[in-house]
Design a protein around this motif. Structure first.
Motif, short mmCIF file in Angstrom:
data_model
loop_
_atom_site.label_atom_id
_atom_site.label_comp_id
_atom_site.label_asym_id
_atom_site.label_seq_id
_atom_site.Cartn_x
_atom_site.Cartn_y
_atom_site.Cartn_z
N PRO A 49 0.16 -1.55 -0.29
CA PRO A 49 -0.45 -0.20 0.05
C PRO A 49 1.24 1.27 0.10
O PRO A 49 2.18 1.71 0.74
CB PRO A 49 -0.45 -0.21 1.46
CG PRO A 49 -0.80 -1.69 1.42
CD PRO A 49 0.74 -1.84 1.42
N SER A 50 0.84 2.30 -0.63
CA SER A 50 1.08 4.09 -0.86
C SER A 50 0.21 4.95 -1.10
O SER A 50 -0.25 4.29 -1.86
CB SER A 50 2.07 3.98 -1.44
OG SER A 50 2.70 5.28 -1.93
N THR A 51 0.51 5.98 0.03
CA THR A 51 -0.34 6.94 -1.04
C THR A 51 0.61 7.62 -1.85
O THR A 51 0.50 8.12 -2.76
CB THR A 51 -1.35 7.47 0.39
OG1 THR A 51 -2.19 6.79 0.78
CG2 THR A 51 -1.91 8.51 0.26
N ARG A 52 1.49 8.73 -0.59
CA ARG A 52 2.19 9.69 -1.66
C ARG A 52 2.95 9.44 -2.79
O ARG A 52 2.84 9.70 -3.71
CB ARG A 52 2.87 9.79 -0.50
CG ARG A 52 2.74 11.29 0.37
CD ARG A 52 2.69 10.72 2.11
NE ARG A 52 2.38 9.55 2.49
CZ ARG A 52 1.28 9.78 3.29
NH1 ARG A 52 0.19 10.52 3.26
NH2 ARG A 52 0.50 8.48 3.72
N THR A 53 3.65 7.92 -2.38
CA THR A 53 4.20 7.66 -3.40
C THR A 53 4.41 7.28 -4.57
O THR A 53 4.11 7.68 -5.62
CB THR A 53 5.53 5.59 -2.48
OG1 THR A 53 5.71 6.72 -1.53
CG2 THR A 53 7.10 6.33 -3.60
N ARG A 102 7.57 -0.72 -5.24
CA ARG A 102 7.91 -0.89 -3.94
C ARG A 102 7.39 -1.88 -3.56
O ARG A 102 6.45 -2.97 -4.51
CB ARG A 102 6.48 -0.09 -3.51
CG ARG A 102 6.46 -0.30 -1.79
CD ARG A 102 5.64 0.74 -1.59
NE ARG A 102 6.37 1.44 -1.29
CZ ARG A 102 5.27 3.31 -0.30
NH1 ARG A 102 4.21 2.70 0.81
NH2 ARG A 102 6.85 4.26 -0.15
N HIS A 130 14.26 3.37 0.93
CA HIS A 130 13.34 4.54 0.28
C HIS A 130 13.93 6.02 0.18
O HIS A 130 13.50 6.62 1.12
CB HIS A 130 12.13 4.64 1.44
CG HIS A 130 11.10 4.88 1.25
ND1 HIS A 130 10.26 5.79 -0.27
CD2 HIS A 130 9.81 5.60 1.75
CE1 HIS A 130 9.52 5.36 -0.88
NE2 HIS A 130 8.63 5.92 0.35
N GLN A 133 11.77 8.80 -0.58
CA GLN A 133 11.53 9.83 0.71
C GLN A 133 12.94 10.27 0.95
O GLN A 133 12.34 11.72 1.34
CB GLN A 133 11.07 8.54 1.73
CG GLN A 133 10.78 9.83 3.07
CD GLN A 133 9.13 10.54 2.41
OE1 GLN A 133 8.38 10.38 2.05
NE2 GLN A 133 9.47 11.65 3.42
N PRO A 263 7.86 11.58 7.59
CA PRO A 263 7.70 10.91 5.73
C PRO A 263 5.96 10.53 5.97
O PRO A 263 5.13 10.66 4.47
CB PRO A 263 7.66 9.29 6.32
CG PRO A 263 7.98 8.87 7.10
CD PRO A 263 8.04 10.07 8.24
N LEU A 264 4.86 10.19 7.05
CA LEU A 264 3.71 9.87 7.01
C LEU A 264 3.72 8.48 6.25
O LEU A 264 4.23 8.39 4.99
CB LEU A 264 2.88 11.15 5.81
CG LEU A 264 2.94 12.58 6.07
CD1 LEU A 264 1.77 13.08 5.68
CD2 LEU A 264 2.75 12.25 8.42
N PRO A 265 2.44 7.58 6.02
CA PRO A 265 1.32 7.74 7.01
C PRO A 265 1.91 8.22 8.73
O PRO A 265 2.54 7.35 9.20
CB PRO A 265 0.86 6.72 6.75
CG PRO A 265 1.42 5.66 6.59
CD PRO A 265 2.92 6.60 5.57
#
Ligand code: CP
Length: 351
Positions: A49-53, A102, A130, A133, A263-265
């Motif tokens: 899972p990823s939102t930002r990258t 990823r 990473h 990031q 780095p979030l989340p």
């Protein structure tokens, strides 16, 4: 610039400087860049899972005029039918000009690069590294300090499993007068290969368990999540999950110039009451991440086509159960040697 970006140390300071300048120009004049990748295709392969990258790479490519293929869930691809990493990468390098990957296996991006004819970017390989990031992190520090030097940097949370932490430590160690304060539970300290890296580079660091005791000394506070997905059991995660919670109250003695980063989340390691603090930069950090990825895509697409390295011969087998070589059995055993010690080239574990 190097063909692949697997580890931040693949980038020289001069190359980071060039990326940063390009990023700053893109932020100032985005229209100038809106067609520079027309006809180019980015393959975004997200096995985790990823939102930002994921979405920042996608947005970056769209803003440059290029196209994006790939998956956000390997279950929707032939990976679900048992297709190997090698075959997936060979296929993708038939279709795309650049691959972003990823994957939960440590060393997966390095393994992918052995079979790719186009540049590979590591967007996170298990709890290992990473580097993009880190591009976002260094961009944030540089934008808000004017230069990356003479800083007390606190890194707090799950330092054992936090891949953003490992890449950031390796990157910051190359800048002048950086002093690290590693704040973590005793069981979640930095892994041995990072400790070895720091010691062999004569990098200054201290390891402590209290956030409150150190916050007033810091120029940068980099909070991280306890990495639930890397624990063997839920009970082990539960033991650590509330180890650190940054609140406004805990910042009362902090410097007015402190950079609060993440780095979030986030889960609950930064209380929402910190969000309105002008020192809280984590949402800006994610925004810079998109612009520096635009600069990275443009730069990497200028590289010469890659030569796959799959015929390389290897050394001893890795012993890390999370290493990609444990799962993708056709991979050659690749090692490197430092000061008489042997490390796995995929996951950096000492053999
Ligand atoms: N920082 C980061 O890697 O976020 P995502 O997992 O949402 O991509």
């Amino acid at each position: 610039m190097t063909r692949n970006l697997i580890d931040f140390v693949d980038i020289t300071h001069k190359e980071f400087d060039e990326l940063y300048r390009l990023c700053a120009d893109i932020m100032k004049k985005p229209d100038k860049y809106k067609n520079v990748c027309v006809g180019k295709v980015l393959a975004n392969l997200f096995y985790e899972p990823s939102t930002r990258t994921n979405l920042s790479f996608r947005t970056a490519m769209y803003k440059l005029g290029g196209s994006v293929i790939g998956f956000s869930d390997p279950g929707s691809s032939s990976v679900a039918k048992g297709e190997s990493l090698k075959d997936t990468i060979v296929m993708m390098s038939n279709y795309a000009d650049l691959i972003v990957i990823r994957n939960p296996m440590e060393g997966a991006a390095r393994a992918a690069s052995l079979y790719s004819r186009v540049p590979v970017i590591n967007a996170g390989d298990g709890g290992h590294l990473h580097p993009t990031q880190t591009l976002a992190d260094l961009t944030t520090i540089r934008m808000h300090t004017g230069g990356i030097k003479n800083l007390n940097v606190g890194i707090c949370g799950d330092l054992m499993n936090g891949r953003t932490v490992h890449s950031l430590i390796k990157a910051l160690s190359g800048f002048p007068d950086i002093r690290f304060y590693f704040i973590s539970p005793r069981e979640l300290k930095i892994p041995d290969y990072i400790r070895y890296f720091l010691d062999s580079n004569k990098q200054k660091y201290i390891e402590i368990t209290s956030l409150e005791a150190t916050v007033s000394s810091l120029d940068v506070l980099y909070m991280t999540r306890i990495q639930r997905e890397r624990f063997d059991s839920e009970s082990e995660y539960e033991r650590h999950r509330h180890a650190y919670i940054l609140t406004s109250g805990k910042l009362s003695d902090a410097k007015s110039s402190l950079l609060i980063m993440h780095p979030l989340p986030r889960v609950d390691e930064i209380s929402v009451d910190v969000d309105n603090d002008p020192r809280a930069l984590y949402f800006a950090q994610a925004r810079y991440g998109m612009y520096i990825r635009m600069a990275l895509i443009m730069t990497m697409l200028k590289n010469a086509p890659a030569e796959p390295r799959e015929t390389e011969v290897g050394g001893a087998a890795c012993v890390n159960p999370r290493c990609v070589s444990m799962f993708e059995k056709y991979l050659p055993n690749l090692t490197y040697e430092r000061e008489g010690r042997v490390f796995c080239e995929y996951c950096d574990k000492e053999i």
